[in-house]
Design an enzyme around this catalytic site. Sequence first.
Site, PDB file in Angstrom:
ATOM      1  CG  ASP A 193      -7.064  44.786  11.386  1.00 13.87           C
ATOM      2  OD1 ASP A 193      -8.198  44.304  11.189  1.00 13.87           O
ATOM      3  OD2 ASP A 193      -6.455  44.679  12.468  1.00 13.87           O
TER       4      ASP A 193
ATOM      5  CG  HIS B 298      -2.913  44.000   8.018  1.00  9.50           C
ATOM      6  ND1 HIS B 298      -2.407  42.831   8.550  1.00  9.50           N
ATOM      7  CD2 HIS B 298      -3.025  44.876   9.058  1.00  9.50           C
ATOM      8  CE1 HIS B 298      -2.219  42.992   9.853  1.00  9.50           C
ATOM      9  NE2 HIS B 298      -2.576  44.217  10.182  1.00  9.50           N
TER      10      HIS B 298
END
Length: 308
Positions: free
Chosen positions: A122, A272
């Site tokens: 992400d 992430h």
Amino acid sequence: MILSHQLFLVVACFVQACFSLMTPSDFERINGMLAPEAYSSTSVPFPAWLAQLANRTDWPAAKPPFIQTPGLDINSGIPSNPLHSLRLDQDMACFSQCSFDCNNCLGPNDIAACPQLLQTFDDGPTAATPALLDYLRQKRQLTSFFIIGTQVLSFPDTLRAERRAGHFIGSHTWTHPYLPSLSNQDIAAELQWTTWVINVTAGVVPRYFRPPYGGLDDRVRAIAERMGLTPIVWAHDTNDWQMVGGTRTENQTLADVQSWINASSTGIMLEHDQAPITVNTGMKIRDMVGAQMYVAPACKSLTAPWYN
């Protein structure tokens, strides 16, 4: 849907063939060596069709405005769930509905399970993403990226490199807000502008999205569905973002992954590509879990199209 029939015809010419599983030879055919200049930051054009649709000539710098498009109704038939904040100790309204972040409730179309432990990333693209892309190229590995719209404005060529390498690209909203705290119009705006910038930059129209903070309830689901978007959440949260602020160590993150490997070796993991430390840890996690045979949509169906 975000796009009217006429607008869809305009953008459809940009949409390339979708992929499901890819063999190493397929990967080599579309990927090749990416030179450092492939990741340089250039501007994202604001196309004439979008200027006409939005009645403006530039991308929103922050909060995006809602643009009413033909056939898009985000009011009638939408659940009237109350707005609620991320501060659950102050506002418990989200427990009265199927809310993923409050009680891990999954809707019938939500994707969280997977036959293997699957990495997803992400908050990109960022300056740290190219190192991850180069590592994945060496491993002949595809992965899943959930894209923040405003980040594309800063790193458009990195998004193009992700697409060129064949990775899955999903929406992660325009500014990364907690969607259940927003109005219907503001939720729609966060999703529609991210779709448009991904389309203009990478030539695809995303079919899947990931709600920031897992902020997903029946109202958010219903609005996203009308915009052609299906939620992808997760079964395991690495909390790797906490390493950026120093409140979590890499060893703690890797220990969690090892416990998931020992327990079942299945499910989508949340990671992430926002910083070098999370990217470096992501590389180590890939070495721990081994080759990934899926991208996120394929966890539910190997034949599911990645893009609209």
